[in-house]
Design a protein around this motif. Structure first.
Motif, short mmCIF file in Angstrom:
data_model
loop_
_atom_site.label_atom_id
_atom_site.label_comp_id
_atom_site.label_asym_id
_atom_site.label_seq_id
_atom_site.Cartn_x
_atom_site.Cartn_y
_atom_site.Cartn_z
N LYS A 106 -14.67 48.81 104.22
CA LYS A 106 -15.55 49.98 103.99
C LYS A 106 -15.95 50.67 105.29
CE LYS A 106 -17.78 48.93 99.62
NZ LYS A 106 -18.03 47.50 99.39
N GLU A 107 -16.26 49.88 106.32
CA GLU A 107 -16.71 50.48 107.58
C GLU A 107 -15.55 50.97 108.42
OE1 GLU A 107 -16.48 47.37 106.89
OE2 GLU A 107 -15.78 46.29 108.63
N MET A 108 -14.31 50.90 107.84
CA MET A 108 -13.09 51.41 108.49
C MET A 108 -12.73 50.65 109.77
SD MET A 108 -12.07 53.76 106.42
CE MET A 108 -10.79 54.63 107.27
N ASN A 109 -13.11 49.38 109.83
CA ASN A 109 -12.76 48.60 111.02
C ASN A 109 -11.38 47.97 110.92
OD1 ASN A 109 -14.84 49.04 112.74
ND2 ASN A 109 -16.07 47.31 112.04
N TYR A 110 -11.02 47.47 109.72
CA TYR A 110 -9.76 46.75 109.56
C TYR A 110 -8.97 47.24 108.35
CZ TYR A 110 -11.94 43.35 112.65
OH TYR A 110 -12.55 42.75 113.71
N SER A 111 -7.65 47.31 108.54
CA SER A 111 -6.73 47.51 107.42
C SER A 111 -5.85 46.29 107.37
CB SER A 111 -5.86 48.76 107.64
OG SER A 111 -6.64 49.91 107.58
N LEU A 112 -5.49 45.90 106.16
CA LEU A 112 -4.65 44.72 105.96
C LEU A 112 -3.36 45.15 105.27
CD1 LEU A 112 -4.43 41.60 106.11
CD2 LEU A 112 -5.56 41.52 103.88
N GLU A 113 -2.23 44.72 105.84
CA GLU A 113 -0.95 45.07 105.24
C GLU A 113 -0.04 43.86 105.26
OE1 GLU A 113 0.62 48.55 107.22
OE2 GLU A 113 -0.91 49.84 106.30
N THR A 114 1.01 43.92 104.45
CA THR A 114 2.04 42.88 104.50
C THR A 114 3.38 43.54 104.77
OG1 THR A 114 2.45 43.01 102.13
CG2 THR A 114 0.84 41.36 102.86
N VAL A 115 4.31 42.74 105.23
CA VAL A 115 5.65 43.23 105.50
C VAL A 115 6.61 42.10 105.11
CG1 VAL A 115 5.69 42.45 107.91
CG2 VAL A 115 7.04 44.43 107.25
N ASN A 116 7.85 42.47 104.77
CA ASN A 116 8.83 41.45 104.40
C ASN A 116 9.85 41.27 105.50
OD1 ASN A 116 7.79 40.85 101.85
ND2 ASN A 116 8.70 42.72 101.04
N CYS A 117 9.51 40.49 106.49
CA CYS A 117 10.36 40.12 107.63
C CYS A 117 10.32 41.14 108.76
CB CYS A 117 11.81 39.88 107.23
SG CYS A 117 12.72 39.05 108.57
N LEU A 118 9.99 40.63 109.90
CA LEU A 118 9.90 41.45 111.11
C LEU A 118 11.09 41.20 112.03
CD1 LEU A 118 6.14 40.74 111.55
CD2 LEU A 118 7.08 43.03 111.28
N GLY A 119 11.99 40.36 111.56
CA GLY A 119 13.19 40.10 112.35
C GLY A 119 13.03 39.06 113.44
N CYS A 120 11.95 38.34 113.44
CA CYS A 120 11.77 37.29 114.45
C CYS A 120 11.28 36.02 113.73
CB CYS A 120 10.83 37.72 115.55
SG CYS A 120 9.38 38.63 115.01
N CYS A 121 12.04 35.63 112.71
CA CYS A 121 11.66 34.52 111.83
C CYS A 121 11.44 33.21 112.57
CB CYS A 121 12.73 34.32 110.76
SG CYS A 121 13.24 35.84 109.96
#
Ligand code: FES
Length: 148
Positions: free
Chosen positions: A104-119
């Motif tokens: 709410k205070e716009m400090n953090y966003s949370l996201e996911t990704v499916n593989c960044l290529g450095c497993c």
């Protein structure tokens, strides 16, 4: 739209720079505001639908306001088997948001990704662009206190 005009001027109004222009606008606003995309469309005479297709094709672009800090948890198979689900759950619990959301205070966003290529160094969390490999649950507190 002075900030958008400045970005366009820096790129000499080159339509071929559209991806870099969108990147710079995102740096400026921390996301791609609708009004900014409409302005770019008019100034560069690029159909708005084309701009949206670019903005939605690249995972790095966001059409929604993002928080000051961005936490991305890799949920690809290699990271998942090394505990990514528990890491994501803990971020959700501590921030009280789901992936794709912003506090709410716009400090953090949370996201996911499916593989960044450095497993090999998974599980991985990317915090404000910095890759943190072999991520441990206890690292979350360190990150959220700004000590990552
Ligand atoms: S699965 Fe996470 S980097 Fe490949």
């Amino acid at each position: 739209m002075k900030r958008v005009e400045n970005v366009l001027r820096e790129h000499r109004y080159q339509r071929s720079h559209i991806i870099q222009i969108l990147q710079d606008i995102q740096v400026e606003f921390n996301y791609l505001p609708k009004e900014a995309l409409e302005y770019v469309s008019q100034r560069l005479k690029i159909p708005l639908s084309k701009i949206y297709s670019i903005a939605t094709f690249y995972a790095g672009f966001s059409l929604n306001p993002r928080g000051k800090h961005l936490c991305t948890v890799c949920m690809g198979t290699a990271c998942y088997v090394r505990g990514a689900a528990a890491i994501l759950n803990e971020f959700e619990r501590k921030l009280n948001i789901k992936p794709g959301a912003t506090t709410k205070e716009m400090n953090y966003s949370l996201e996911t990704v499916n593989c960044l290529g450095c497993c090999a160094i998974g599980p991985i969390v990317v915090y404000d662009g910095k890759y943190i490999g072999e991520f441990k649950l206890k690292d979350i507190g360190r990150i959220l206190k700004g000590r990552a």
